[in-house]
Design a protein around this motif. Structure first.
Motif, short mmCIF file in Angstrom:
data_model
loop_
_atom_site.label_atom_id
_atom_site.label_comp_id
_atom_site.label_asym_id
_atom_site.label_seq_id
_atom_site.Cartn_x
_atom_site.Cartn_y
_atom_site.Cartn_z
N LEU A 127 0.84 -1.19 0.00
CA LEU A 127 0.00 0.00 0.00
C LEU A 127 0.88 1.25 0.00
O LEU A 127 0.59 2.21 -0.72
N THR A 128 1.94 1.23 0.77
CA THR A 128 2.86 2.37 0.81
C THR A 128 3.48 2.61 -0.56
O THR A 128 3.55 3.74 -1.04
N THR A 129 3.89 1.54 -1.22
CA THR A 129 4.47 1.67 -2.56
C THR A 129 3.43 2.15 -3.55
O THR A 129 3.72 2.98 -4.42
N TYR A 130 2.20 1.67 -3.43
CA TYR A 130 1.11 2.10 -4.31
C TYR A 130 0.87 3.60 -4.20
O TYR A 130 0.83 4.31 -5.21
N GLY A 175 8.90 8.68 -19.16
CA GLY A 175 9.29 7.31 -18.82
C GLY A 175 9.00 6.96 -17.36
O GLY A 175 8.30 5.96 -17.08
N PRO A 176 9.51 7.76 -16.39
CA PRO A 176 9.21 7.45 -14.98
C PRO A 176 7.73 7.50 -14.65
O PRO A 176 7.24 6.70 -13.85
N ARG A 177 6.99 8.41 -15.30
CA ARG A 177 5.55 8.50 -15.06
C ARG A 177 4.84 7.24 -15.53
O ARG A 177 4.01 6.69 -14.82
N ASN A 178 5.21 6.76 -16.71
CA ASN A 178 4.58 5.55 -17.24
C ASN A 178 4.95 4.32 -16.42
O ASN A 178 4.12 3.44 -16.19
N LYS A 179 6.19 4.23 -15.97
CA LYS A 179 6.62 3.10 -15.13
C LYS A 179 5.87 3.12 -13.80
O LYS A 179 5.43 2.07 -13.31
N ALA A 180 5.71 4.30 -13.22
CA ALA A 180 4.96 4.42 -11.96
C ALA A 180 3.51 3.99 -12.17
O ALA A 180 2.91 3.33 -11.30
N ALA A 181 2.92 4.33 -13.33
CA ALA A 181 1.54 3.94 -13.62
C ALA A 181 1.42 2.43 -13.76
O ALA A 181 0.46 1.83 -13.27
N GLN A 182 2.40 1.79 -14.41
CA GLN A 182 2.39 0.32 -14.53
C GLN A 182 2.49 -0.33 -13.15
O GLN A 182 1.74 -1.26 -12.84
N ASN A 183 3.40 0.18 -12.33
CA ASN A 183 3.56 -0.36 -10.98
C ASN A 183 2.30 -0.16 -10.14
O ASN A 183 1.87 -1.07 -9.42
N LEU A 188 -0.77 0.10 -11.17
CA LEU A 188 -1.82 -0.81 -11.64
C LEU A 188 -1.62 -2.21 -11.08
O LEU A 188 -2.57 -2.83 -10.58
N GLN A 189 -0.40 -2.71 -11.12
CA GLN A 189 -0.12 -4.05 -10.59
C GLN A 189 -0.36 -4.11 -9.08
O GLN A 189 -0.93 -5.09 -8.58
N LEU A 190 0.07 -3.08 -8.37
CA LEU A 190 -0.14 -3.05 -6.92
C LEU A 190 -1.62 -2.95 -6.58
O LEU A 190 -2.09 -3.58 -5.62
N ALA A 191 -2.37 -2.16 -7.35
CA ALA A 191 -3.81 -2.02 -7.10
C ALA A 191 -4.51 -3.37 -7.27
O ALA A 191 -5.41 -3.72 -6.50
N LYS A 192 -4.07 -4.14 -8.25
CA LYS A 192 -4.65 -5.48 -8.44
C LYS A 192 -4.29 -6.39 -7.27
O LYS A 192 -5.16 -7.11 -6.75
N ARG A 193 -3.04 -6.36 -6.83
CA ARG A 193 -2.61 -7.23 -5.73
C ARG A 193 -3.30 -6.87 -4.42
O ARG A 193 -3.58 -7.74 -3.59
N LEU A 194 -3.57 -5.58 -4.22
CA LEU A 194 -4.21 -5.14 -2.99
C LEU A 194 -5.73 -5.29 -3.03
O LEU A 194 -6.39 -5.14 -2.01
N GLY A 195 -6.29 -5.56 -4.20
CA GLY A 195 -7.73 -5.69 -4.32
C GLY A 195 -8.44 -4.36 -4.45
O GLY A 195 -9.65 -4.27 -4.23
N ILE A 196 -7.69 -3.31 -4.82
CA ILE A 196 -8.30 -2.00 -5.02
C ILE A 196 -9.13 -2.02 -6.30
O ILE A 196 -10.20 -1.44 -6.37
N ILE A 197 -8.61 -2.71 -7.32
CA ILE A 197 -9.32 -2.91 -8.57
C ILE A 197 -9.35 -4.40 -8.85
O ILE A 197 -8.66 -5.18 -8.20
N LEU A 212 3.89 10.07 -7.30
CA LEU A 212 4.85 10.35 -8.36
C LEU A 212 4.13 10.66 -9.67
O LEU A 212 4.50 11.59 -10.40
N ILE A 213 3.09 9.89 -9.97
CA ILE A 213 2.30 10.14 -11.19
C ILE A 213 1.71 11.55 -11.14
O ILE A 213 1.78 12.31 -12.11
N GLU A 214 1.13 11.91 -10.01
CA GLU A 214 0.54 13.25 -9.87
C GLU A 214 1.59 14.34 -10.05
O GLU A 214 1.35 15.34 -10.74
#
Length: 127
Positions: A50-53, A88-96, A98-107, A59-61
């Protein structure tokens, strides 16, 4: 004679947001922590996720704010046009995120599901 005394169970601790988070990330952490804890998907073991998410979302904002001030394409050293270095960093943060949101059950997981009562021989294979 032994006397037993009933002790009330201590309420579950509300998780505290990490101190190194920015103001927006901390607010989002506290908002999501309460929702995920109530849903039963937040445990002390996955609080770092959650902290990483929320850090990725912050970072995206931040990148979006900076990119909104200027152009998405900038002049490089030889005068050639190239993408802004924050893309590049913005897109990488968005990919991360998304993956974290799935793992946490946010989406949801992103897996397609057949409508109730429908399906075929391939539906259960998660292709």
């Amino acid at each position: 004679m032994t006397v037993l005394k009933l002790v009330k169970k201590a309420p579950a601790r509300e998780p505290a947001a990490p101190k190194n988070l920015g103001k927006a990330a901390k607010a989002e952490w506290l908002r999501l922590a309460g929702l995920l804890r109530a849903k039963g998907t937040l445990s002390p073991e996955n609080e770092p996720l959650l902290t990483t998410y929320v850090s990725a979302m912050e970072l995206i904002e931040s990148c979006d704010k900076e990119l909104g001030r200027g152009k998405l394409v900038i002049k490089g050293p030889g005068g050639t046009m190239r993408p802004h270095p924050l893309i590049g960093p913005r897109n990488k943060a968005a990919q991360n995120a998304l993956q974290l949101a799935k793992r946490l059950g946010i989406i949801g997981t992103g897996a397609a599901t057949a409508p109730e009562g429908e399906g075929d021989a391939w539906s259960g294979m998660d292709l």
